[in-house]
Design a protein around this motif. Structure first.
Motif, short mmCIF file in Angstrom:
data_model
loop_
_atom_site.label_atom_id
_atom_site.label_comp_id
_atom_site.label_asym_id
_atom_site.label_seq_id
_atom_site.Cartn_x
_atom_site.Cartn_y
_atom_site.Cartn_z
N CYS A 1 0.86 -1.18 0.00
CA CYS A 1 0.00 0.00 0.00
C CYS A 1 0.90 1.24 0.00
O CYS A 1 1.94 1.25 0.67
N PHE A 2 0.49 2.24 -0.76
CA PHE A 2 1.28 3.47 -0.87
C PHE A 2 0.36 4.67 -0.67
O PHE A 2 -0.76 4.72 -1.16
N GLY A 3 0.88 5.63 0.09
CA GLY A 3 0.15 6.89 0.28
C GLY A 3 0.94 8.03 -0.33
O GLY A 3 2.17 8.02 -0.32
N PHE A 4 0.23 9.02 -0.86
CA PHE A 4 0.86 10.21 -1.42
C PHE A 4 0.53 11.41 -0.54
O PHE A 4 -0.66 11.68 -0.28
N PHE A 5 1.57 12.11 -0.10
CA PHE A 5 1.42 13.18 0.88
C PHE A 5 1.95 14.49 0.31
O PHE A 5 2.87 14.51 -0.52
N HIS A 6 1.37 15.59 0.79
CA HIS A 6 1.81 16.94 0.40
C HIS A 6 2.48 17.58 1.62
O HIS A 6 2.05 17.35 2.76
N PRO A 7 3.53 18.39 1.43
CA PRO A 7 4.23 18.99 2.58
C PRO A 7 3.32 19.78 3.51
O PRO A 7 3.58 19.84 4.72
N GLN A 8 2.26 20.39 2.98
CA GLN A 8 1.37 21.17 3.83
C GLN A 8 0.33 20.32 4.54
O GLN A 8 -0.42 20.82 5.37
N LEU A 9 0.24 19.04 4.19
CA LEU A 9 -0.71 18.12 4.82
C LEU A 9 0.03 16.84 5.21
O LEU A 9 -0.29 15.75 4.74
N ALA A 10 1.00 17.01 6.06
CA ALA A 10 1.94 15.92 6.35
C ALA A 10 1.25 14.68 6.91
O ALA A 10 1.70 13.55 6.66
N GLU A 11 0.19 14.85 7.69
CA GLU A 11 -0.49 13.71 8.30
C GLU A 11 -1.82 13.42 7.62
O GLU A 11 -2.63 12.65 8.14
N GLU A 12 -2.06 14.02 6.47
CA GLU A 12 -3.33 13.86 5.77
C GLU A 12 -3.05 13.39 4.35
O GLU A 12 -2.85 14.18 3.44
N PRO A 13 -2.99 12.08 4.12
CA PRO A 13 -2.67 11.57 2.79
C PRO A 13 -3.72 12.00 1.76
O PRO A 13 -4.91 12.08 2.06
N LEU A 14 -3.25 12.30 0.56
CA LEU A 14 -4.16 12.74 -0.50
C LEU A 14 -4.73 11.56 -1.27
O LEU A 14 -5.89 11.58 -1.67
N ILE A 15 -3.90 10.55 -1.50
CA ILE A 15 -4.29 9.40 -2.32
C ILE A 15 -3.67 8.13 -1.74
O ILE A 15 -2.53 8.14 -1.28
N PHE A 16 -4.45 7.05 -1.77
CA PHE A 16 -3.95 5.73 -1.41
C PHE A 16 -3.99 4.84 -2.64
O PHE A 16 -4.95 4.88 -3.42
N VAL A 17 -2.97 4.02 -2.81
CA VAL A 17 -2.96 3.00 -3.87
C VAL A 17 -2.72 1.66 -3.18
O VAL A 17 -1.69 1.46 -2.54
N GLU A 18 -3.68 0.74 -3.32
CA GLU A 18 -3.57 -0.59 -2.71
C GLU A 18 -3.19 -1.59 -3.79
O GLU A 18 -3.76 -1.59 -4.89
N VAL A 19 -2.24 -2.47 -3.45
CA VAL A 19 -1.66 -3.38 -4.45
C VAL A 19 -1.68 -4.81 -3.93
O VAL A 19 -1.36 -5.07 -2.76
N ALA A 20 -2.06 -5.73 -4.82
CA ALA A 20 -1.97 -7.16 -4.52
C ALA A 20 -0.95 -7.78 -5.45
O ALA A 20 -0.91 -7.46 -6.65
N LEU A 21 -0.09 -8.63 -4.91
CA LEU A 21 0.87 -9.37 -5.74
C LEU A 21 0.27 -10.71 -6.11
O LEU A 21 -0.38 -11.37 -5.28
#
Length: 445
Positions: free
Chosen positions: A218-238
């Motif tokens: 799982c990966f989260g994308f963060f912005h410097p002004q919202l350090a604890e508030e992820p903008l987008i999540f990408v969930e991955v299955a292998l």
């Protein structure tokens, strides 16, 4: 020109504000609600634009956002109306700039015209960003605005100003990708549960099933002004193949596979956590970064696909079935599709087989032939992935038999294939020629 008297009055005003006296902006007592002091948001906005000092500007920005968030929907609507009417571009200044450019079309005149054409509310939004947490609060303000746009089309210009600034502030280059797992701080994991928009996370056990196994990422994308508030999540299955069922991917009792045996990475959920950032094009940046990270971590991966929902298919199909002149449905297909009206059809193998071919043929028409009034693909998820350079790879009959999946797409799911060597070419084909790149399995050719 301001007189000495007016300057003195303005200085006195801000001296009162610094002391905490906001009565100058107070509205009539009839507008009070819930015992809170009600302030005129438009007047605070005018005061904010008139100040050059950083300290007083920060104070005014903070107060405007505080009061906006405490206001009733009616008061918020009134504020947006003022943004339309009183915080647009200065028409006299704009006309003067147009005349000057037409008379002498120089670079300087063009710059003056550019500056004159900018609505005053853009600068107001910039100054509101001075406040503590201003960026996140402005995202929430736009979320409120979007709730009004349907009934107030005149708000489209205000929304365009928000979007213009957000596209600059949230340039993909500013985002930081962070891998997430079961050891990620709980406050961020709680947001993943809250914001998962594709396949709802039922509880903490369900979340652990998506994060903890060796074949999950799982990966989260963060912005410097919202350090604890992820903008987008990408969930991955292998996986060792391209999956066709989300229930199998998420089954709590499935047997995980070692990462070094996986050949396929499956992006089964991409969730935007901020409705106020709708329209900001993060696009291919996201999946490219995830793919590159996975290739470095797990070199044996050679296939990158999604397992995606088809949120508009059932609605589109209902419209076409109701249209006796539909160009997409033959009489034979119509007859077979009547099985969709039988409760529980999907759970009966014989009934499901009766409708399978007709449903897949309808899906091909939906993806390859149906267009919006602007000539674009009708499915929003398809537009996202095709614009980002993916191939429409496979249609999955009964890929999602959850209540939501059956309601929105009669269970249909889709695999989009990201082949790095083809991404740029596919992107150009879709954007420049509106060509949908699809596999032979989809086109039947």
């Amino acid at each position: 020109m301001k007189t000495a008297k007016s300057n003195s009055k303005t200085n006195d005003l801000f001296a009162r504000l610094i002391r905490g006296d906001w009565s100058v902006f107070k509205k009539s007592r009839s507008d009070a609600f819930d015992g809170h002091e009600v302030l005129d948001l438009g007047s605070i906005g005018e005061a904010l634009l008139s100040r050059r000092g950083e300290a007083s500007g920060t104070m005014l920005a903070q107060r405007l956002l505080d009061n906006f968030e405490q206001s009733t929907p009616e008061a918020q609507l009134e504020f947006f109306l003022k943004l339309v009417k009183k915080f647009a571009a200065d028409t006299e200044k704009l006309q003067n700039a147009i005349d000057r450019y037409q008379g002498t079309p120089s670079g300087e005149a063009l710059l003056r015209l550019h500056n004159a054409a900018e609505p005053r509310r853009q600068e107001l939004i910039r100054r509101l960003n001075y406040s503590s947490g201003g960026t996140h609060r402005l995202i929430k303000m736009r979320e409120v605005l979007l709730g009004f746009v349907g009934d107030h089309p005149e708000f489209a210009s205000v929304d365009a100003d928000f979007l213009h600034l957000f596209m600059s502030w949230f340039n993909p280059g500013f985002l930081e990708m962070r891998p997430m797992d079961w050891s990620t701080p709980a406050n961020i994991l709680e947001r993943l549960i809250k914001y998962e928009a594709v396949h709802a996370i039922q509880d903490w056990d369900d979340l652990r099933n998506r994060l903890d196994p060796v074949d999950r990422r799982c990966f989260g994308f963060f912005h410097p002004q919202l350090a604890e508030e992820p903008l987008i999540f990408v969930e991955v299955a292998l996986s060792t193949d391209v999956p066709t069922s989300i229930q199998k991917v998420l089954h709590p009792e499935r047997a995980p596979i070692p990462a070094n045996q996986a050949t396929t990475a499956v992006f089964y959920s991409i969730s935007n956590t901020q409705k106020g950032l709708a329209g900001v094009p993060f696009g291919s940046f996201l999946l490219k970064h995830v793919i590159e990270h996975l290739q470095r971590e797990i070199p044996n991966l050679d296939t990158f696909v999604t397992l995606s929902p088809v949120p508009g298919f059932a609605r589109w199909l209902a419209h076409e079935r109701a249209n006796s002149q539909s160009e997409f449905l033959t009489e034979e297909i119509r007859e077979s599709l009547n099985m969709l009206d039988v409760a529980g059809w999907h759970a009966n193998k014989k009934k499901a087989e009766t409708v399978r071919i007709a449903l897949l043929d309808s899906a091909r028409a939906y993806f390859l032939r149906a267009k919006t009034s602007r000539g674009a693909a009708v499915d929003p998820v398809a537009r996202f992935h095709l614009r980002n350079g993916a191939e429409l790879h496979q249609l999955s009959f009964l890929g999602d038999v959850s209540e939501k999946g059956l309601k929105q797409s009669h269970g249909l799911m889709v695999n989009y294939l990201y082949r790095l060597s083809d991404i740029e070419r596919n992107h150009e084909a879709f954007v420049e020629r509106r060509e949908i790149i699809a596999s032979k399995a989809v086109t039947g050719k």
